[in-house]
Enzyme design. Structure first.
Site, mmCIF file in Angstrom:
data_model
loop_
_atom_site.group_PDB
_atom_site.id
_atom_site.type_symbol
_atom_site.label_atom_id
_atom_site.label_comp_id
_atom_site.label_asym_id
_atom_site.label_seq_id
_atom_site.Cartn_x
_atom_site.Cartn_y
_atom_site.Cartn_z
ATOM 1 N N GLU B 29 -9.201 -4.548 27.575
ATOM 2 C CA GLU B 29 -9.416 -3.130 27.833
ATOM 3 C C GLU B 29 -10.052 -2.466 26.608
ATOM 4 O OE1 GLU B 29 -5.483 -1.835 29.073
ATOM 5 O OE2 GLU B 29 -5.427 -3.478 30.513
ATOM 6 N N GLU B 60 -3.539 -6.165 33.324
ATOM 7 C CA GLU B 60 -3.144 -7.195 32.364
ATOM 8 C C GLU B 60 -2.944 -8.544 33.043
ATOM 9 O OE1 GLU B 60 -1.929 -4.140 32.540
ATOM 10 O OE2 GLU B 60 -2.667 -3.264 30.661
ATOM 11 N N GLN B 82 -3.912 -4.403 25.068
ATOM 12 C CA GLN B 82 -4.059 -3.229 24.195
ATOM 13 C C GLN B 82 -2.813 -2.923 23.352
ATOM 14 O OE1 GLN B 82 -5.425 0.683 26.018
ATOM 15 N NE2 GLN B 82 -7.280 -0.245 25.214
ATOM 16 N N ASP B 85 3.440 -3.923 24.491
ATOM 17 C CA ASP B 85 4.303 -3.372 25.544
ATOM 18 C C ASP B 85 3.691 -3.588 26.926
ATOM 19 O OD1 ASP B 85 5.982 -1.146 23.648
ATOM 20 O OD2 ASP B 85 3.995 -1.730 22.992
ATOM 21 N N ILE B 87 2.060 -6.225 27.983
ATOM 22 C CA ILE B 87 1.879 -7.622 28.336
ATOM 23 C C ILE B 87 2.772 -7.959 29.531
ATOM 24 C CG2 ILE B 87 3.601 -9.076 27.187
ATOM 25 C CD1 ILE B 87 1.162 -10.218 25.577
ATOM 26 N N HIS B 129 4.965 2.028 23.093
ATOM 27 C CA HIS B 129 3.905 1.567 22.181
ATOM 28 C C HIS B 129 4.504 1.006 20.903
ATOM 29 C CE1 HIS B 129 1.946 4.664 24.686
ATOM 30 N NE2 HIS B 129 0.875 3.910 24.595
HETATM 31 C C1 LIG Z 1 -0.024 -1.171 31.679
HETATM 32 C C2 LIG Z 1 -0.822 -0.400 30.674
HETATM 33 N N1 LIG Z 1 -1.954 -0.945 30.160
HETATM 34 C C3 LIG Z 1 -2.673 -0.287 29.216
HETATM 35 C C4 LIG Z 1 -2.275 0.948 28.780
HETATM 36 C C5 LIG Z 1 -3.093 1.687 27.706
HETATM 37 N N2 LIG Z 1 -3.786 2.847 28.303
HETATM 38 C C6 LIG Z 1 -3.245 4.086 28.268
HETATM 39 S S1 LIG Z 1 -4.144 5.197 29.115
HETATM 40 C C7 LIG Z 1 -5.332 4.051 29.508
HETATM 41 C C8 LIG Z 1 -6.518 4.458 30.354
HETATM 42 C C9 LIG Z 1 -6.129 4.982 31.707
HETATM 43 O O1 LIG Z 1 -7.238 5.363 32.435
HETATM 44 P P1 LIG Z 1 -7.133 6.016 33.878
HETATM 45 O O2 LIG Z 1 -6.177 5.272 34.736
HETATM 46 O O3 LIG Z 1 -8.505 6.150 34.416
HETATM 47 O O4 LIG Z 1 -6.490 7.450 33.613
HETATM 48 P P2 LIG Z 1 -7.064 8.648 32.734
HETATM 49 O O5 LIG Z 1 -6.521 8.449 31.338
HETATM 50 O O6 LIG Z 1 -8.546 8.596 32.777
HETATM 51 O O7 LIG Z 1 -6.530 9.912 33.317
HETATM 52 C C10 LIG Z 1 -4.991 2.799 28.968
HETATM 53 C C11 LIG Z 1 -5.801 1.586 29.120
HETATM 54 C C12 LIG Z 1 -1.093 1.489 29.333
HETATM 55 N N3 LIG Z 1 -0.628 2.689 28.972
HETATM 56 N N4 LIG Z 1 -0.395 0.798 30.275
#
Ligand SMILES: Cc1ncc(C[n+]2csc(CCOP(=O)(O)OP(=O)(O)O)c2C)c(N)n1
Lengths: 409, 337
Positions: B29, B60, B82, B85, B87, B129
């Site tokens: 990601e 993931e 990323q 947590d 994984i 996190h």
């Molecule tokens: C399971 C998981 N994987 C990765 C993350 C890290 N992360 C936090 S927000 C995000 C992007 C989310 O994008 P989207 O679903 O489009 O929502 P937006 O933030 O655009 O509103 C990521 C990859 C996480 N919080 N949880």
């Protein structure tokens, strides 16, 4: 065999990067009023074109047009505008509080305020929202105390969640707002389960859940829709497609292949695609899906087409991966400006009242932040240390008791 | 030799492996154009091309499953999760698939993937996190788990992991990505400059999986630590003023059992330090191993200093995070027994 091309690996790329001109030219946007409105009890196979249209009510002159016009009371339009403006004012102020070192983290919902606000006002007090971090508008629309939000963000002694959650990962049961998890998509299925429980109990409550478009890639998203479809759960499953997931454009979640609303097709539930910057359209689509749910007709998937006008979070600099002026070029405009324009067009608002409301809201937010600061910003004030060991289990086990003693609290 | 912080050393390892081996590719990601939220893959897509380093959907389980398939084909995928947590949505693929593919297929297929992921707290990341999930991987037979504590080891371990034919999980201590720290939250990070382990040679060198590092020799007590806790241990040992021997385990599976046994037999005391919560943590395994193999040499009960058995609380990060003071108390208890 020799005549076949060599295989090659395709990696999608967005139309524009920093330095390029924002390019929304390829985007097909139906005009306001153009997309048909099926009866709420229409059979799903008769509405399989819905995911490829777009429900829009406000036209270029800020007039409400077409079959989806919800004909809302002026009072609701005013409440909606106020909550959206409050959301943006609050976001801006608390974002600055992060820059001043008063909290560890913040995320804004700039450009997406119509979604949470319209849905919060539309649904009933006993329904349950399974939120993401970008829908604080839900709480604003229901007059959740600003000071409680500030205290949560500052993790101070007044934090209603007692310092356990990252700033903005609220929980507010009495406001129909389920606990936000940092694990993306992990609660979509909870909404389905909650809705199924309501059906099992013969209740009349429904659930609404959000994920971002990026999160539609998670397995939990697909599992939840499968359950919602199979058991006809009274749930509204929303995808806020704000075009970006941190630095990854929506094409990385499959937007180049089909719409997010079209994910509904394979599960046999209706999929609506809605102009997410149009308060009236969001309201109307939610009302339609809520009616279906309450009539035991099952779940609806709603793609709310919008744009994340600010960075992903305080840890993000969007100018590193997209054109700096992309938000300004967004063809569906700004949701606050559009609702304001509508109210003015129908003679129920003017620039003066708007400016007066804006300064009143700024003062309201300033007062709440000041009150929160008096209790303490991050690290300057904390909940009781002993509370760290509470709620791990309903009754503490020996480990918690021993460790609490070891810490001397 | 160039001085690097850990992020730069990891980036350099990936850069060199991409350059040296066309079968290596990187995905996860935000790792492509943007270079990862912690910047570890910064510039790699621009230098090596779109198909060598690219963004993935937020999935993931999909990332790990895809990497297993690529590994089975013959590539050497290096994926980023990323935050450690996150994984857990990939846990089934790691446990049921990656870990057992070789065994199950009688050696016909295997999964030479490397999973890099930032772990640990101390950055106000809240409960989602901040976790240290090493124990749940070390319990799974068939996975290797490594944790560097400095830039030199980070590069060498990552290269060794990529070249390894088994699935390797590398937990990267994000608290010390940019510089070591002494565990006192009121002091800034120290820069890596001037730190001997920040001299990172160019070229491909390896830090073998399964070899602990002797950080500090001593005669009266052995301290076992890894990742961020190596630095906290150094501060605690200094504060306690004891003649402690400090082993940086570096690799939890395979574990350098010989180094641990030799040290504890010499000192007769053992204190284990880790950040993850204590119950069922990796410290329990270390403690059992030491007890089984060094019982006759022990002069004091084995001590464990660890995170508390609660989720990581945002406001109380620094009460949760095991700092030097708690290590000092444990060292004193061991010495005065
Ligand atoms: C399971 C998981 N994987 C990765 C993350 C890290 N992360 C936090 S927000 C995000 C992007 C989310 O994008 P989207 O679903 O489009 O929502 P937006 O933030 O655009 O509103 C990521 C990859 C996480 N919080 N949880």
């Amino acid at each position: 065999m020799d005549n076949l091309p060599r295989l090659n690996l395709h990696i999608p790329e967005p139309p524009a990067r920093p330095g390029d001109h924002p390019d929304f030219g390829g985007m097909k946007l139906p005009a306001a009023g153009e997309t048909a409105r099926p009866d709420v009890d229409a059979a799903e196979p008769t509405m399989r074109d819905m995911p490829f249209g777009m429900i829009r009510v406000l036209d270029g002159d800020h007039r409400a047009v077409g079959p989806w016009d919800p004909h809302l009371d002026v009072d609701i339009l005013h409440r909606g505008l106020r909550a959206m403006m409050l959301t943006r004012t609050f976001d801006d102020r608390l974002f600055r509080a992060h820059r001043q070192g008063k909290t560890s983290f913040y995320m804004k919902s700039t450009g997406e305020e119509a979604i949470a606000v319209a849905q919060s006002l539309m649904l009933g007090a006993r329904d349950m929202c399974f939120p993401t971090y970008r829908v604080v508008g839900w709480l604003m629309a229901r007059n959740y105390p600003l000071l409680d939000l500030v205290n949560q963000i500052f993790s101070n002694a007044g934090d209603p969640l007692r310092g356990r959650q990252l700033p903005i990962l609220y929980s507010a049961r009495d406001y129909g707002f389920y606990s936000i998890s940092g694990n993306l998509g992990s609660r979509y299925g909870h909404a389905v389960g909650w809705a199924m429980a309501s059906a099992y109990k013969g209740d009349d409550r429904i659930a609404l859940a959000y994920v971002g478009e990026g999160t539609t890639a998670e397995g939990g998203f697909h599992e939840a829709i499968t359950f919602a479809s199979v058991y006809r759960a009274p749930v509204i499953l929303c995808v806020t497609n704000n075009q970006w997931a941190i630095s990854s454009f929506s094409g990385i979640a499959g937007a180049n292949e089909t719409t997010f609303a079209a994910k509904a097709l394979a599960y046999g539930i209706p999929g609506l695609r809605v102009d997410g910057n149009d308060f009236l359209a969001v309201w109307a689509a939610t009302q339609w899906a809520a009616e279906r749910a309450r009539l035991n007709l099952g779940a609806t998937l709603i793609e709310l087409f919008t744009y994340r006008a600010s960075g992903h979070s305080t840890a993000d600099d969007p100018a590193k991966y997209r054109p700096a002026d992309e938000a300004l070029q967004w063809p569906l405009g700004d949701p606050i400006e559009r609702l304001k324009g509508h109210l003015i067009a129908i003679g129920e608002w003017d620039e003066e009242r708007h400016a007066a409301l804006q300064s009143a809201l700024e003062e309201e937010v300033r007062a709440a932040v000041r009150a929160g600061e008096a209790i303490g910003t991050l690290g300057k004030s904390k909940p009781e240390l002993a509370s760290m060991f509470e709620d791990v289990f309903k009754q503490p086990d020996w480990r918690v008791i021993e460790q609490r003693r070891e810490m001397g609290v | 030799m160039p001085v690097m912080n850990m992020v730069q050393a990891l980036n350099n390892a990936l850069d060199e492996k991409l350059g040296a081996d066309p079968d290596v590719l990187i995905f996860g990601e935000d790792v492509g154009y943007f270079g990862g939220v912690f910047r570890v893959t910064d510039g790699l897509q621009a230098k090596h091309g779109l198909t060598r380093c690219f963004d993935t959907p937020i999935a993931e389980g999909g990332i790990i499953a895809t990497a297993i398939g690529m590994g089975a084909y013959g590539l050497r995928p290096v994926v980023e999760i990323q935050f450690a947590d996150y994984i857990l949505p990939a846990f089934d693929q790691l446990v049921s698939e990656a870990a057992r593919l070789r065994y199950r297929s009688n050696g016909e297929f295997w999964a030479p993937l490397t999973v890099r992921t930032p772990y640990g707290g101390g950055i106000f990341g809240g409960q989602t996190h901040s976790q240290s999930p090493e124990a749940i991987f070390t319990h799974v037979v068939g996975l290797k788990t490594v944790v560097p504590s400095n830039p030199y080891d980070a590069k060498g371990l990552l290269i060794a992991a990529i070249e390894d034919d088994d699935p390797v999980i590398m937990l990267e201590p994000k608290r010390i990505y940019n510089g070591p720290f002494d565990g006192h939250h009121d002091r800034p990070l120290k820069t890596w400059a001037g730190h001997p382990m920040a001299d990172v040679p160019a070229g491909l060198y390896r830090v073998p999986l399964g070899k602990a590092a002797m950080v500090r020799e001593g005669r009266s007590v052995t301290v076992l630590a890894y990742g961020t806790m190596v630095h906290v241990a150094l501060a605690g040992i200094e504060e306690a003023g004891v003649d402690a021997e400090l082993l940086d385990l570096r690799s939890l599976v395979p574990l350098d059992i010989d180094a641990i046994v030799a040290s504890v037999r010499k000192t007769g005391r053992c204190v284990i330090l880790h950040e993850a919560s204590r119950f069922g943590g990796f410290g329990g395994e270390l403690s059992a191993l030491v007890q089984e193999r060094c019982f006759d040499h022990l002069k004091a009960p084995i001590e464990r200093v660890a995170g508390w058995d609660t989720p990581y609380p945002h406001a109380f990060e620094w009460d949760y995070f095991p700092g030097p003071a708690r290590l000092v108390a444990a060292l004193r208890r061991a010495m005065e027994y």
